[in-house]
Design an enzyme around this catalytic site. Structure first.
Site, PDB file in Angstrom:
ATOM      1  N   HIS A  70       0.843  -1.242  -0.007  1.00  0.00           N
ATOM      2  CA  HIS A  70       0.036   0.030   0.166  1.00  0.00           C
ATOM      3  C   HIS A  70       0.887   1.359  -0.043  1.00  0.00           C
ATOM      4  O   HIS A  70       1.135   1.812   1.095  1.00  0.00           O
ATOM      5  CB  HIS A  70      -0.839   0.114   1.187  1.00  0.00           C
ATOM      6  CG  HIS A  70      -1.906   1.145   1.016  1.00  0.00           C
ATOM      7  ND1 HIS A  70      -1.674   2.138   1.755  1.00  0.00           N
ATOM      8  CD2 HIS A  70      -3.125   0.890   0.800  1.00  0.00           C
ATOM      9  CE1 HIS A  70      -2.887   2.984   1.757  1.00  0.00           C
ATOM     10  NE2 HIS A  70      -3.834   2.060   0.964  1.00  0.00           N
ATOM     11  N   PHE A  71       1.284   1.723  -1.115  1.00  0.00           N
ATOM     12  CA  PHE A  71       1.343   1.172  -2.480  1.00  0.00           C
ATOM     13  C   PHE A  71       2.636   1.056  -2.858  1.00  0.00           C
ATOM     14  O   PHE A  71       3.493   1.581  -2.469  1.00  0.00           O
ATOM     15  CB  PHE A  71       0.693   2.346  -3.288  1.00  0.00           C
ATOM     16  CG  PHE A  71      -0.659   2.897  -2.788  1.00  0.00           C
ATOM     17  CD1 PHE A  71      -1.762   2.077  -3.394  1.00  0.00           C
ATOM     18  CD2 PHE A  71      -0.888   4.018  -1.929  1.00  0.00           C
ATOM     19  CE1 PHE A  71      -2.816   2.460  -3.083  1.00  0.00           C
ATOM     20  CE2 PHE A  71      -2.152   4.173  -1.591  1.00  0.00           C
ATOM     21  CZ  PHE A  71      -3.128   3.578  -1.964  1.00  0.00           C
TER      22      PHE A  71
END
Length: 171
Positions: A70-71
């Site tokens: 993420h991410f």
């Protein structure tokens, strides 16, 4: 009621395995979903509303599981994990006070995100101010919470609600 006013990681893990408040009662998650490393302060007195408060911390390092996914290329801790940490703490408070039942998050009022937690951060601090604790047939805590990263407030949540249920069959 448990009389300790602070808890280390090993004690939080015991809570997660049902060894603190008894089988079938409030538990914290274990593994990746336990969103704190320690509770530095818990009390039925004090806080903004005079009904009690909890302060907990999470140490940040770049190897935490959520930064990888993420991410990719833009790592940031998901805001929902900070919100979940606040719910976890309200549920812990209810169990710490000696109430029976399994904890379930029931919602919140307004939630604001005004910053982010990056892998370069050092410490996240969660602060919960209890507004109301109902201890009847229904056991529920209502609280306001905030999240700080390295001393700067970045999330707030109003009216966090957590209940304890002796049966979750119809939940």
């Amino acid at each position: 009621m448990t009389t300790a006013s602070s808890f280390e990681k090993d004690e939080l893990l015991k809570c997660g395995h049902g060894e603190m408040f008894g089988a079938g009662n409030a538990q914290l998650p274990v593994g990746n979903m336990l969103m704190m490393d320690r509770i530095t302060h818990i009390s039925t007195e004090g806080g903004v509303y005079g009904k009690g408060e909890i302060i907990a911390e999470l140490d940040i390092n770049p190897d935490l599981w959520f930064f990888e996914c993420h991410f990719p290329g833009d790592p940031v801790m998901p805001g929902c994990l900070g919100l979940d940490a606040m719910w976890q703490l309200v549920g812990f408070f209810l169990g710490w006070k000696g109430n029976k039942g399994r904890g379930r998050a029931l919602g919140s009022g307004e939630v604001k995100f005004t910053g982010q937690i990056l892998p370069t951060a050092k410490k996240v601090t969660f602060h919960i101010n209890l507004k109301r604790v109902i201890e009847r047939k229904l056991v529920m805590g209502i609280a306001d919470g905030s999240v700080k990263v390295d001393g700067r407030e970045i999330y707030t949540a109003k009216d966090l609600r957590v209940g304890l249920f002796t049966s979750t069959d119809n939940f």
